[in-house]
Enzyme design. Structure first.
Site, PDB file in Angstrom:
ATOM      1  N   LYS A 176       1.042   4.171  -2.850  1.00 39.53           N
ATOM      2  CA  LYS A 176       0.684   5.558  -2.547  1.00 39.53           C
ATOM      3  C   LYS A 176       1.868   6.498  -2.754  1.00 39.53           C
ATOM      4  CE  LYS A 176      -3.666   5.134  -1.675  1.00 39.53           C
ATOM      5  NZ  LYS A 176      -4.690   5.878  -2.415  1.00 39.53           N
ATOM      6  N   TYR A 228       0.833  -1.193   0.000  1.00 43.59           N
ATOM      7  CA  TYR A 228       0.000   0.000   0.000  1.00 43.59           C
ATOM      8  C   TYR A 228       0.876   1.255   0.000  1.00 43.59           C
ATOM      9  CZ  TYR A 228      -3.456   3.398   1.674  1.00 43.59           C
ATOM     10  OH  TYR A 228      -4.264   4.489   1.817  1.00 43.59           O
TER      11      TYR A 228
END
Length: 182
Positions: free
Chosen positions: A151, A147
């Site tokens: 990002k 993640y």
């Protein structure tokens, strides 16, 4: 005078829905989300003129069709909140590379697909694009490495785009949320 038009992705729940609701008093909202069941209710909470389209941001044809439909219905795009995203938890050493690829496909490529489709319309109105990254983009999130990687990639994409479109009067931002109740 008509209100500016704002597209919000991942708009049926969480950050996307709350963002859409908060923009609704000043903007005509167009909600995009995968959740066909939740989308009508989410749109209803954003005003009678809110638009909604079921859209998988990893599908180029769906993105193109949704953006074209919004432009046809609302006349243009002033603001894009590119919020849709997914998170996979687990230790990096145990996560299959295909899981990382799928997450990158949503959080980086999918968001870029929407931004790219909306950009010519936002340019015409000298508008604003906000990508929703995460604090995970700037601080290594143990247990959420895929993640954080995705990002951070989105953050860099937005940073470069901001420089490239500044002369066109388009502003580009990046949101960094921490743990929030969605």
């Amino acid at each position: 005078m008509s209100r500016p038009v704002a597209i919000v992705t991942g708009a049926a729940h969480g950050i996307g829905l709350e963002t859409a609701r908060r923009l609704a008093p000043t903007h005509r909202i167009a909600l995009l989300d995968l959740d066909a069941e939740a989308l009508p209710g989410a749109a209803a909470s954003c005003g009678e003129d809110a638009l909604s389209h079921v859209c998988d941001i990893t599908d180029a044809a769906q993105v193109k069709d949704a953006v074209n439909a919004i432009v046809a219905e609302a006349g243009g795009i002033d603001v894009l909140i590119s919020n849709a995203g997914v998170a996979v938890q687990g230790s990096m050493r145990h996560i299959d590379p295909d899981v990382l690829a799928a997450q990158l496909n949503v959080n980086v490529v999918g968001n870029w697909r929407v931004i790219h489709a909306c950009l010519p319309h936002v340019e015409r109105r000298r508008g604003y694009i906000l990508g929703v990254a995460s604090a995970a983009a700037i601080a290594p999130p143990v247990g959420l490495g895929c993640y954080g990687t995705s990002k951070a990639g989105l953050e860099m994409l937005l940073d470069v785009l901001r420089i490239e479109v500044a002369h066109l009067g388009v502003d580009v931002g990046c949101a960094y949320f921490l743990w929030i109740a969605t």
